[in-house]
Design a protein around this motif. Structure first.
Motif: not given
Length: 173
Positions: A77-85
């Motif tokens: 999958d791809v996760i895009h709704n959790e911001a990174g630093p």
């Protein structure tokens, strides 16, 4: 009769002017339903044929993806709704059973496969046009683990990249 159509065409413009001229009333904050997690259906136009079932184990999508080591790797999958630093981050997760088990592939080999996946599989699937990610994370795991869950028994490798001129650039984090 020619005057009547003219009045109706002027009326919407006049009403818009009145509405815009008046101050907007304060609105109360309200609870908003969270956006559902669509998982793999992030950008169907860019993922295309990879959305369907393929030759991989349950929980993967599409057929095995070729990598330099020759091991079997499938997209999870791809996760895009959790911001990174650094802001918007796309996390592409892959299943690579051969990095674990009794005779696992070395981390050096796994990291070469990760870089190849980033350049050859991930970059072409980033949204175009769309928001440019500050960071792209690519991970391999020998078992499928729900995002964010701790699983010390699972072998996982991941690396971070920025994307410049259509190429993955390794980022030290």
């Amino acid at each position: 009769m020619t005057g009547r159509p003219r009045i109706t065409t002027l009326l919407p413009g006049a009403l818009a002017g009145l509405v815009l001229a008046s101050p907007a009333p304060a609105q109360e904050l309200r609870e908003v339903t969270p956006v559902p997690d669509y998982g793999a259906v992030m950008h169907p136009g860019n993922l295309g044929e990879d959305l369907g079932p393929g030759d991989g184990p349950e929980g993967t999508k599409g057929d095995a993806i070729p990598v330099p080591s020759g091991q079997k790797v499938w997209w999870i999958d791809v996760i895009h709704n959790e911001a990174g630093p650094d802001g918007l981050t796309y996390r592409f997760r892959f299943l690579a059973p051969q990095i674990g088990g009794r005779s696992p592939l070395s981390s050096d080999i796994a990291l070469q496969d990760i870089e190849a996946l980033c350049n050859g599989w991930v970059v072409p699937r980033l949204p175009q046009p769309g928001p440019e990610p500050a960071q792209v994370m690519v991970s391999l795991s020998d078992q499928i683990v729900p995002f964010g869950d701790a699983a010390p028994e699972v072998v996982q490798y991941f690396d971070s990249f920025s994307v410049e001129d259509g190429n993955c650039v390794w980022e030290f984090f």
